[in-house]
Design a protein around this motif. Structure first.
Motif, PDB file in Angstrom:
ATOM      1  N   THR A 199     -10.590   8.054   3.989  1.00  0.00           N
ATOM      2  CA  THR A 199      -9.530   9.057   3.943  1.00  0.00           C
ATOM      3  C   THR A 199      -8.941   9.382   5.318  1.00  0.00           C
ATOM      4  O   THR A 199      -8.029  10.186   5.411  1.00  0.00           O
ATOM      5  N   GLY A 200      -9.446   8.752   6.360  1.00  0.00           N
ATOM      6  CA  GLY A 200      -8.855   8.916   7.682  1.00  0.00           C
ATOM      7  C   GLY A 200      -9.481  10.024   8.502  1.00  0.00           C
ATOM      8  O   GLY A 200      -9.952  11.032   7.960  1.00  0.00           O
ATOM      9  N   PHE A 241      -8.778   4.845  10.425  1.00  0.00           N
ATOM     10  CA  PHE A 241      -9.212   4.546   9.065  1.00  0.00           C
ATOM     11  C   PHE A 241     -10.295   3.479   9.087  1.00  0.00           C
ATOM     12  O   PHE A 241     -10.156   2.455   9.764  1.00  0.00           O
ATOM     13  N   TYR A 293       0.847  -1.181   0.000  1.00  0.00           N
ATOM     14  CA  TYR A 293       0.000   0.000   0.000  1.00  0.00           C
ATOM     15  C   TYR A 293       0.883   1.230   0.000  1.00  0.00           C
ATOM     16  O   TYR A 293       1.968   1.225   0.580  1.00  0.00           O
ATOM     17  N   LYS A 294       0.388   2.293  -0.623  1.00  0.00           N
ATOM     18  CA  LYS A 294       1.085   3.574  -0.632  1.00  0.00           C
ATOM     19  C   LYS A 294       0.259   4.574   0.169  1.00  0.00           C
ATOM     20  O   LYS A 294      -0.954   4.677  -0.030  1.00  0.00           O
ATOM     21  N   GLN A 295       0.923   5.273   1.100  1.00  0.00           N
ATOM     22  CA  GLN A 295       0.245   6.318   1.874  1.00  0.00           C
ATOM     23  C   GLN A 295       0.862   7.666   1.521  1.00  0.00           C
ATOM     24  O   GLN A 295       2.042   7.887   1.756  1.00  0.00           O
ATOM     25  N   ASP A 296       0.042   8.547   0.962  1.00  0.00           N
ATOM     26  CA  ASP A 296       0.569   9.838   0.520  1.00  0.00           C
ATOM     27  C   ASP A 296       0.616  10.833   1.684  1.00  0.00           C
ATOM     28  O   ASP A 296       0.302  10.489   2.831  1.00  0.00           O
ATOM     29  N   GLN A 330      -3.886   4.340  13.450  1.00  0.00           N
ATOM     30  CA  GLN A 330      -2.504   4.566  13.079  1.00  0.00           C
ATOM     31  C   GLN A 330      -1.903   5.648  13.967  1.00  0.00           C
ATOM     32  O   GLN A 330      -2.314   6.802  13.916  1.00  0.00           O
ATOM     33  N   LYS A 333      -2.203  11.179   4.033  1.00  0.00           N
ATOM     34  CA  LYS A 333      -2.509   9.959   4.788  1.00  0.00           C
ATOM     35  C   LYS A 333      -3.426   8.991   4.044  1.00  0.00           C
ATOM     36  O   LYS A 333      -3.880   8.013   4.628  1.00  0.00           O
ATOM     37  N   PHE A 334      -3.677   9.272   2.769  1.00  0.00           N
ATOM     38  CA  PHE A 334      -4.566   8.382   2.031  1.00  0.00           C
ATOM     39  C   PHE A 334      -3.850   7.076   1.704  1.00  0.00           C
ATOM     40  O   PHE A 334      -2.743   7.090   1.172  1.00  0.00           O
ATOM     41  N   LEU A 335      -4.507   5.949   2.026  1.00  0.00           N
ATOM     42  CA  LEU A 335      -3.939   4.614   1.791  1.00  0.00           C
ATOM     43  C   LEU A 335      -4.520   4.011   0.528  1.00  0.00           C
ATOM     44  O   LEU A 335      -5.733   3.853   0.410  1.00  0.00           O
ATOM     45  N   LYS A 336      -3.632   3.642  -0.400  1.00  0.00           N
ATOM     46  CA  LYS A 336      -4.119   3.073  -1.655  1.00  0.00           C
ATOM     47  C   LYS A 336      -3.360   1.800  -1.991  1.00  0.00           C
ATOM     48  O   LYS A 336      -2.129   1.774  -1.921  1.00  0.00           O
TER      49      LYS A 336
END
Lengths: 112, 114
Positions: free
Chosen positions: B106-107, B89, A35-38, B38, A41-44
């Motif tokens: 989006t948290g 999340f 997963y990539k977190q930008d 988190q 904080k968005f997790l994709k």
């Protein structure tokens, strides 16, 4: 014992370089993910492997290439790094049908 | 594909008060809904989850409710403590090739004020 371990924890590199991030899990899970977190904080999800077989490949530039030598390891190789690749990359694992992911502690990649 | 919306993006509460975070999802096939916490510099950790055949689940001060008809689910934290401060999340998991491909919200950054 760390369940999902990633190395390195921090990675600072110049644009154009090639780098790898390693991940190992000792939970006996059969599925692993990247997963990539930008910065927001968005997790994709990027990739998922089940027993060494690629099963999820999201819209990710082909500069990113995952490799799973066995079901306990999933590495991520990135070619020709770009500024936009700067993010935190998380490895995770789960058991098919078992629900919850276990995440690693992340690799903070900074491309300068 | 699945889309998950999460609100609010930030939430500040006084210690001892309750906190509620809400998520909506779009894919009615989604059947598993985990919540992750988190903390700074760490990976997300599973704190509670719920499957689509259950309406509510509790674990001490944490509870999750699911409304399948409305396609929304919520996290409730009671008697909040400073150590509850973190980013939370939600996620929805539609069955995909036998594994769970999570789509994350989006948290929500929760701050518990002492």
């Amino acid at each position: 014992d760390t369940a999902v371990s990633q190395t390195p924890k921090y990675l600072v590199t110049q644009m154009g370089n090639d780098k790898s991030i390693k991940c190992e899990q000792n939970l006996g899970h059969d599925t692993m993910y990247w997963y990539k977190q930008d910065s927001k904080k968005f997790l994709k999800i990027m990739f998922s492997y089940n027993n060494k077989e690629l099963i999820i490949n999201e819209t990710v530039p082909n500069r990113f290439s995952p490799k799973s030598p066995d079901k306990a390891h999933l590495n991520l190789h990135i070619n020709s790094l770009e500024l936009g690749d700067s993010a935190v990359y998380f490895c995770a694992s789960s058991q098919v049908g078992g629900g919850g992911y276990t995440f690693g502690s992340g690799t903070r990649l900074t491309v300068v | 594909g699945e889309n998950v919306e999460q609100h609010p993006s930030t939430l500040s509460v006084q210690e001892g008060d309750s906190a509620v975070i809400k998520c909506t999802y779009s894919d009615s096939a989604s059947n598993y809904f985990p919540w992750y916490k988190q903390e700074l510099g760490k990976g997300p950790q599973l704190i509670i989850d719920i499957r689509s055949n259950v309406g509510e689940k509790k674990d001490q001060r944490i509870a999750v409710t699911l409304n399948k008809t409305a396609k929304h689910f919520s996290l409730h934290i009671t008697e909040t403590q400073p150590e509850d401060s973190a980013v939370y999340f939600c996620a929805a998991a539609p069955p995909t090739s036998g594994t769970y491909k999570y789509i994350f919200g989006t948290g929500t950054r929760l701050k518990v004020l002492a």
